[in-house]
Design a protein around this motif. Structure first.
Motif, PDB file in Angstrom:
ATOM      1  N   TYR A 169       0.687  -1.168   0.021  1.00 14.34           N
ATOM      2  CA  TYR A 169       0.013   0.145  -0.008  1.00 14.34           C
ATOM      3  C   TYR A 169       0.923   1.166   0.014  1.00 14.34           C
ATOM      4  CZ  TYR A 169      -3.448   3.407   1.400  1.00 14.34           C
ATOM      5  OH  TYR A 169      -4.253   4.567   1.525  1.00 14.34           O
ATOM      6  N   MET A 174      -0.891  -1.679  -5.908  1.00 12.73           N
ATOM      7  CA  MET A 174      -2.369  -2.044  -5.764  1.00 12.73           C
ATOM      8  C   MET A 174      -2.278  -3.493  -6.423  1.00 12.73           C
ATOM      9  SD  MET A 174      -3.542  -0.011  -3.587  1.00 12.73           S
ATOM     10  CE  MET A 174      -3.001   1.330  -2.669  1.00 12.73           C
ATOM     11  N   ASP A 178      -3.891  -6.312  -4.259  1.00 15.70           N
ATOM     12  CA  ASP A 178      -4.932  -7.054  -4.698  1.00 15.70           C
ATOM     13  C   ASP A 178      -4.809  -8.787  -4.880  1.00 15.70           C
ATOM     14  OD1 ASP A 178      -6.811  -5.223  -4.921  1.00 15.70           O
ATOM     15  OD2 ASP A 178      -6.470  -4.822  -7.101  1.00 15.70           O
ATOM     16  N   THR A 197     -10.136  -9.482   5.928  1.00 14.92           N
ATOM     17  CA  THR A 197     -10.777  -8.256   6.241  1.00 14.92           C
ATOM     18  C   THR A 197      -9.767  -7.040   6.413  1.00 14.92           C
ATOM     19  OG1 THR A 197     -12.510  -9.299   7.372  1.00 14.92           O
ATOM     20  CG2 THR A 197     -12.200  -6.917   8.121  1.00 14.92           C
ATOM     21  N   ASN A 200      -8.208  -5.752   3.232  1.00 14.28           N
ATOM     22  CA  ASN A 200      -9.458  -4.808   2.528  1.00 14.28           C
ATOM     23  C   ASN A 200      -9.260  -3.538   3.300  1.00 14.28           C
ATOM     24  OD1 ASN A 200     -10.423  -6.290   0.328  1.00 14.28           O
ATOM     25  ND2 ASN A 200     -11.252  -7.617   1.611  1.00 14.28           N
ATOM     26  N   ASN A 201      -9.245  -3.434   4.584  1.00 16.53           N
ATOM     27  CA  ASN A 201      -9.340  -2.281   5.442  1.00 16.53           C
ATOM     28  C   ASN A 201      -7.796  -1.345   4.997  1.00 16.53           C
ATOM     29  OD1 ASN A 201     -11.615  -2.667   6.856  1.00 16.53           O
ATOM     30  ND2 ASN A 201     -10.430  -3.470   8.329  1.00 16.53           N
ATOM     31  N   LYS A 203      -6.448  -1.714   1.823  1.00 13.62           N
ATOM     32  CA  LYS A 203      -6.736  -1.025   0.662  1.00 13.62           C
ATOM     33  C   LYS A 203      -7.720   0.115   0.608  1.00 13.62           C
ATOM     34  CE  LYS A 203      -8.558  -2.543  -3.848  1.00 13.62           C
ATOM     35  NZ  LYS A 203      -8.900  -3.701  -4.540  1.00 13.62           N
ATOM     36  N   SER A 204      -8.594   0.105   1.384  1.00 10.03           N
ATOM     37  CA  SER A 204      -9.537   1.272   1.413  1.00 10.03           C
ATOM     38  C   SER A 204      -9.446   2.416   2.445  1.00 10.03           C
ATOM     39  CB  SER A 204     -10.938   0.605   1.960  1.00 10.03           C
ATOM     40  OG  SER A 204     -10.819   0.458   3.156  1.00 10.03           O
ATOM     41  N   SER A 205      -8.170   2.509   3.045  1.00  8.60           N
ATOM     42  CA  SER A 205      -7.726   3.576   3.870  1.00  8.60           C
ATOM     43  C   SER A 205      -7.523   4.616   3.179  1.00  8.60           C
ATOM     44  CB  SER A 205      -6.771   3.173   4.731  1.00  8.60           C
ATOM     45  OG  SER A 205      -5.717   2.504   4.201  1.00  8.60           O
ATOM     46  N   GLU A 206      -7.472   5.766   3.529  1.00  8.11           N
ATOM     47  CA  GLU A 206      -6.843   7.127   2.769  1.00  8.11           C
ATOM     48  C   GLU A 206      -5.229   7.385   3.127  1.00  8.11           C
ATOM     49  OE1 GLU A 206      -9.267  10.253   4.107  1.00  8.11           O
ATOM     50  OE2 GLU A 206     -11.295   9.512   3.220  1.00  8.11           O
ATOM     51  N   LYS A 207      -4.844   7.712   2.181  1.00 11.68           N
ATOM     52  CA  LYS A 207      -3.537   8.213   2.051  1.00 11.68           C
ATOM     53  C   LYS A 207      -3.210   9.315   2.607  1.00 11.68           C
ATOM     54  CE  LYS A 207      -1.352   5.059  -1.477  1.00 11.68           C
ATOM     55  NZ  LYS A 207      -0.332   4.515  -0.503  1.00 11.68           N
TER      56      LYS A 207
END
Length: 207
Positions: A169, A174, A178, A197, A200-201, A203-207
Motif C-alpha cells: 500500500y 495495488m 490485490d 478483512t 481490505n481495510n 486497501k480502502s484507507s486514505e493516504k
C-alpha cells in the motif's frame, strides 16, 4: 382457566418430547461418529510404512534471501534459526489429521512427519518475526523479501499478511495488494477471514 392450563401442559409435554427426541438423535450421531472414528483409526494403524523421501519438502533459499542485510540489522538469532531450519526437512501438513497422515503414509512415519510439520511452523514464525522487525526498522525492501517468501510457502500468520499488505500500500502497488487479498481467500484456517478483512481495510484507507 382449565383450557389455558391444558394448553400450557400440552406445550410443556411437546417441548419435553422434542428435547428428548433431539437428545436421542444427538447421542446416536455421537455414537456413530465415534464408531466411525475408531474404525478409521484402526485401519490407519495397520497401514504399512510408505516411502516419504520424495514428498514435496520445502526448501529455504538462503542464497536469494537478504541474509546479510538481516544480520546487519542485528537479527542474528533469527537468521541462526533460519539456517538451522534450512538443514531440516520441512512440510506443511496442517490440513491433515494424524489419522489421515497414518492412512496415507503409515503410523511408522507419523513422528517424522510431525517433526517436519513442526519445522514448518517454526519457519513461518521466524520469517514473520524477521519481516515485522525489519519493517519496524524501516528496512521495508528487506522485510518484503522474507514476507513474500513466507506467503509463497503457505503462511497463514495474520501479521505476515498485514505487514506485507502495508508495504504494498505504501509503495502504491495495488496490483500486488490485490493479489495478496486473493491469496488470503485461499486460507482455510480460522485466520483467513481476519486476514482478508484487514487487507481490505488497508486497501480502502486514505493516504
Amino acid at each position: 382457566m382449565r383450557i389455558i392450563n391444558a394448553i400450557i401442559l400440552s406445550l410443556v409435554i411437546f417441548a419435553s418430547y422434542s428435547a428428548i427426541k433431539h437428545n436421542a438423535n444427538f447421542n446416536r450421531k455421537v455414537a456413530s461418529d465415534k464408531k466411525a472414528f475408531w474404525a478409521k483409526e484402526s485401519e490407519a494403524n495397520n497401514v504399512r510404512r510408505a516411502d516419504i523421501s520424495a514428498l514435496d519438502y520445502i526448501p529455504i533459499p538462503l542464497e536469494t534471501l537478504p541474509i546479510q542485510a538481516a544480520l546487519d540489522a542485528g537479527l542474528n538469532a533469527l537468521i541462526d534459526t533460519l539456517k538451522y531450519l534450512a538443514e531440516q526437512k520441512i512440510l506443511n501438513l496442517s490440513q491433515y489429521t494424524n489419522t489421515e497422515l497414518k492412512l496415507m503414509y503409515g503410523p511408522a512415519n507419523l513422528d517424522t512427519l510431525s517433526t517436519c510439520d513442526e519445522h514448518y511452523t517454526n519457519l513461518i514464525k521466524t520469517l514473520n518475526d524477521l519481516g515485522v522487525e525489519l519493517f519496524s526498522q524501516d528496512k521495508r525492501h528487506i522485510a518484503k523479501a522474507f514476507l513474500e517468501y513466507s506467503i509463497s510457502i503457505g503462511s497463514d500468520i495474520t501479521a505476515t499478511y498485514v505487514t506485507l499488505g502495508t508495504i504494498y500500500y505504501d509503495e502504491n502497488d495495488m496490483t500486488a495488494l490485490d493479489s495478496l487479498i486473493t491469496k488470503s481467500e485461499e486460507i482455510t484456517t480460522l485466520s483467513g477471514t481476519t486476514i482478508k478483512t484487514k487487507l481490505n481495510n488497508i486497501k480502502s484507507s486514505e493516504k
